[in-house]
Design a protein around this motif. Structure first.
Motif, PDB file in Angstrom:
ATOM      1  N   TYR A  14      21.650  55.348  49.932  1.00  0.00           N
ATOM      2  CA  TYR A  14      21.454  55.515  48.500  1.00  0.00           C
ATOM      3  C   TYR A  14      22.783  55.415  47.746  1.00  0.00           C
ATOM      4  O   TYR A  14      22.907  54.707  46.751  1.00  0.00           O
ATOM      5  CB  TYR A  14      20.788  56.862  48.213  1.00  0.00           C
ATOM      6  CG  TYR A  14      20.857  57.283  46.775  1.00  0.00           C
ATOM      7  CD1 TYR A  14      20.046  56.688  45.816  1.00  0.00           C
ATOM      8  CD2 TYR A  14      21.745  58.271  46.378  1.00  0.00           C
ATOM      9  CE1 TYR A  14      20.115  57.074  44.488  1.00  0.00           C
ATOM     10  CE2 TYR A  14      21.818  58.669  45.056  1.00  0.00           C
ATOM     11  CZ  TYR A  14      21.011  58.064  44.113  1.00  0.00           C
ATOM     12  OH  TYR A  14      21.082  58.446  42.814  1.00  0.00           O
ATOM     13  N   SER A  15      23.807  56.102  48.239  1.00  0.00           N
ATOM     14  CA  SER A  15      25.092  56.095  47.548  1.00  0.00           C
ATOM     15  C   SER A  15      25.763  54.723  47.624  1.00  0.00           C
ATOM     16  O   SER A  15      26.436  54.312  46.672  1.00  0.00           O
ATOM     17  CB  SER A  15      26.017  57.177  48.103  1.00  0.00           C
ATOM     18  OG  SER A  15      26.316  56.925  49.450  1.00  0.00           O
ATOM     19  N   ARG A  20      27.403  49.951  44.607  1.00  0.00           N
ATOM     20  CA  ARG A  20      27.379  48.493  44.449  1.00  0.00           C
ATOM     21  C   ARG A  20      26.873  48.110  43.057  1.00  0.00           C
ATOM     22  O   ARG A  20      27.456  47.258  42.381  1.00  0.00           O
ATOM     23  CB  ARG A  20      26.504  47.859  45.531  1.00  0.00           C
ATOM     24  CG  ARG A  20      26.569  46.360  45.547  1.00  0.00           C
ATOM     25  CD  ARG A  20      25.779  45.729  46.700  1.00  0.00           C
ATOM     26  NE  ARG A  20      25.442  46.663  47.758  1.00  0.00           N
ATOM     27  CZ  ARG A  20      24.206  46.849  48.226  1.00  0.00           C
ATOM     28  NH1 ARG A  20      23.194  46.170  47.742  1.00  0.00           N
ATOM     29  NH2 ARG A  20      23.972  47.720  49.187  1.00  0.00           N
ATOM     30  N   LEU A  21      25.800  48.771  42.597  1.00  0.00           N
ATOM     31  CA  LEU A  21      25.263  48.485  41.272  1.00  0.00           C
ATOM     32  C   LEU A  21      26.242  48.871  40.169  1.00  0.00           C
ATOM     33  O   LEU A  21      26.380  48.159  39.166  1.00  0.00           O
ATOM     34  CB  LEU A  21      23.932  49.212  41.076  1.00  0.00           C
ATOM     35  CG  LEU A  21      22.777  48.688  41.924  1.00  0.00           C
ATOM     36  CD1 LEU A  21      21.561  49.584  41.775  1.00  0.00           C
ATOM     37  CD2 LEU A  21      22.443  47.260  41.527  1.00  0.00           C
ATOM     38  N   ARG A  23      29.543  48.902  40.417  1.00  0.00           N
ATOM     39  CA  ARG A  23      30.612  47.896  40.419  1.00  0.00           C
ATOM     40  C   ARG A  23      30.167  46.616  39.733  1.00  0.00           C
ATOM     41  O   ARG A  23      30.951  45.978  39.039  1.00  0.00           O
ATOM     42  CB  ARG A  23      31.064  47.605  41.849  1.00  0.00           C
ATOM     43  CG  ARG A  23      31.958  48.666  42.403  1.00  0.00           C
ATOM     44  CD  ARG A  23      32.514  48.264  43.754  1.00  0.00           C
ATOM     45  NE  ARG A  23      32.466  49.437  44.615  1.00  0.00           N
ATOM     46  CZ  ARG A  23      31.598  49.633  45.592  1.00  0.00           C
ATOM     47  NH1 ARG A  23      30.710  48.723  45.892  1.00  0.00           N
ATOM     48  NH2 ARG A  23      31.629  50.732  46.295  1.00  0.00           N
ATOM     49  N   GLN A  24      28.912  46.221  39.923  1.00  0.00           N
ATOM     50  CA  GLN A  24      28.401  45.004  39.285  1.00  0.00           C
ATOM     51  C   GLN A  24      28.286  45.169  37.771  1.00  0.00           C
ATOM     52  O   GLN A  24      28.373  44.194  37.036  1.00  0.00           O
ATOM     53  CB  GLN A  24      27.039  44.628  39.862  1.00  0.00           C
ATOM     54  CG  GLN A  24      27.097  44.135  41.281  1.00  0.00           C
ATOM     55  CD  GLN A  24      25.706  43.913  41.873  1.00  0.00           C
ATOM     56  OE1 GLN A  24      24.699  44.192  41.242  1.00  0.00           O
ATOM     57  NE2 GLN A  24      25.670  43.428  43.098  1.00  0.00           N
ATOM     58  N   ALA A  25      28.114  46.389  37.299  1.00  0.00           N
ATOM     59  CA  ALA A  25      27.943  46.644  35.867  1.00  0.00           C
ATOM     60  C   ALA A  25      29.276  46.731  35.126  1.00  0.00           C
ATOM     61  O   ALA A  25      29.296  46.704  33.902  1.00  0.00           O
ATOM     62  CB  ALA A  25      27.155  47.934  35.665  1.00  0.00           C
ATOM     63  N   LEU A  26      30.380  46.819  35.846  1.00  0.00           N
ATOM     64  CA  LEU A  26      31.681  46.951  35.206  1.00  0.00           C
ATOM     65  C   LEU A  26      32.114  45.643  34.547  1.00  0.00           C
ATOM     66  O   LEU A  26      31.667  44.567  34.923  1.00  0.00           O
ATOM     67  CB  LEU A  26      32.738  47.351  36.244  1.00  0.00           C
ATOM     68  CG  LEU A  26      32.627  48.736  36.838  1.00  0.00           C
ATOM     69  CD1 LEU A  26      33.632  48.891  37.975  1.00  0.00           C
ATOM     70  CD2 LEU A  26      32.843  49.797  35.788  1.00  0.00           C
ATOM     71  N   LYS A  27      33.017  45.767  33.578  1.00  0.00           N
ATOM     72  CA  LYS A  27      33.624  44.586  32.975  1.00  0.00           C
ATOM     73  C   LYS A  27      34.459  43.888  34.037  1.00  0.00           C
ATOM     74  O   LYS A  27      34.900  44.502  35.014  1.00  0.00           O
ATOM     75  CB  LYS A  27      34.504  44.977  31.796  1.00  0.00           C
ATOM     76  CG  LYS A  27      33.721  45.532  30.638  1.00  0.00           C
ATOM     77  CD  LYS A  27      34.647  45.891  29.499  1.00  0.00           C
ATOM     78  CE  LYS A  27      33.861  46.468  28.341  1.00  0.00           C
ATOM     79  NZ  LYS A  27      34.739  46.858  27.235  1.00  0.00           N
ATOM     80  N   THR A  28      34.701  42.588  33.859  1.00  0.00           N
ATOM     81  CA  THR A  28      35.327  41.784  34.916  1.00  0.00           C
ATOM     82  C   THR A  28      36.703  42.303  35.326  1.00  0.00           C
ATOM     83  O   THR A  28      37.024  42.305  36.513  1.00  0.00           O
ATOM     84  CB  THR A  28      35.449  40.313  34.481  1.00  0.00           C
ATOM     85  OG1 THR A  28      36.076  40.247  33.208  1.00  0.00           O
ATOM     86  CG2 THR A  28      34.094  39.665  34.412  1.00  0.00           C
ATOM     87  N   ASP A  29      37.535  42.751  34.374  1.00  0.00           N
ATOM     88  CA  ASP A  29      38.870  43.224  34.765  1.00  0.00           C
ATOM     89  C   ASP A  29      38.787  44.506  35.595  1.00  0.00           C
ATOM     90  O   ASP A  29      39.535  44.688  36.553  1.00  0.00           O
ATOM     91  CB  ASP A  29      39.768  43.419  33.550  1.00  0.00           C
ATOM     92  CG  ASP A  29      39.162  44.354  32.513  1.00  0.00           C
ATOM     93  OD1 ASP A  29      37.928  44.497  32.495  1.00  0.00           O
ATOM     94  OD2 ASP A  29      39.935  44.940  31.732  1.00  0.00           O
ATOM     95  N   LEU A  30      37.857  45.383  35.259  1.00  0.00           N
ATOM     96  CA  LEU A  30      37.687  46.608  36.037  1.00  0.00           C
ATOM     97  C   LEU A  30      36.951  46.339  37.351  1.00  0.00           C
ATOM     98  O   LEU A  30      37.155  47.046  38.335  1.00  0.00           O
ATOM     99  CB  LEU A  30      36.923  47.647  35.217  1.00  0.00           C
ATOM    100  CG  LEU A  30      37.617  48.119  33.944  1.00  0.00           C
ATOM    101  CD1 LEU A  30      36.701  49.032  33.157  1.00  0.00           C
ATOM    102  CD2 LEU A  30      38.927  48.800  34.270  1.00  0.00           C
ATOM    103  N   VAL A  32      37.346  43.837  39.364  1.00  0.00           N
ATOM    104  CA  VAL A  32      38.302  43.387  40.380  1.00  0.00           C
ATOM    105  C   VAL A  32      38.990  44.591  41.031  1.00  0.00           C
ATOM    106  O   VAL A  32      39.128  44.661  42.251  1.00  0.00           O
ATOM    107  CB  VAL A  32      39.338  42.431  39.753  1.00  0.00           C
ATOM    108  CG1 VAL A  32      40.448  42.114  40.734  1.00  0.00           C
ATOM    109  CG2 VAL A  32      38.661  41.159  39.284  1.00  0.00           C
ATOM    110  N   GLU A  33      39.397  45.554  40.210  1.00  0.00           N
ATOM    111  CA  GLU A  33      40.042  46.758  40.746  1.00  0.00           C
ATOM    112  C   GLU A  33      39.083  47.569  41.604  1.00  0.00           C
ATOM    113  O   GLU A  33      39.460  48.090  42.652  1.00  0.00           O
ATOM    114  CB  GLU A  33      40.562  47.617  39.603  1.00  0.00           C
ATOM    115  CG  GLU A  33      41.701  46.991  38.834  1.00  0.00           C
ATOM    116  CD  GLU A  33      42.149  47.863  37.683  1.00  0.00           C
ATOM    117  OE1 GLU A  33      42.032  49.095  37.807  1.00  0.00           O
ATOM    118  OE2 GLU A  33      42.611  47.309  36.684  1.00  0.00           O
ATOM    119  N   ALA A  34      37.836  47.674  41.189  1.00  0.00           N
ATOM    120  CA  ALA A  34      36.844  48.430  41.954  1.00  0.00           C
ATOM    121  C   ALA A  34      36.529  47.734  43.272  1.00  0.00           C
ATOM    122  O   ALA A  34      36.280  48.389  44.281  1.00  0.00           O
ATOM    123  CB  ALA A  34      35.574  48.608  41.132  1.00  0.00           C
TER     124      ALA A  34
END
Length: 57
Positions: A14-15, A20-21, A23-30, A32-34
């Protein structure tokens, strides 16, 4: 009972899905860091008689 249990998942699965979801929802610059934090390195060591066995002989 929690929703992830009813779905047949354990907490680790679950975690991982939630992370993963997120990280996919983050803005592109963030994103990459995630993604860098998502990587993991594992080293396995065999043990025999209470001591690590080395392949370097």
């Amino acid at each position: 009972m929690s929703a992830w249990r009813q779905a047949g998942l354990n907490y680790i699965n679950y975690s991982q899905i939630a992370a993963r979801l997120l990280r996919q929802a983050l803005k592109t610059d963030l994103r990459v860091e995630a993604a860098k934090r998502d990587e993991a390195n594992v080293k396995f060591t065999q043990w025999k008689d209470g001591k690590p066995v080395s392949d370097k002989n």
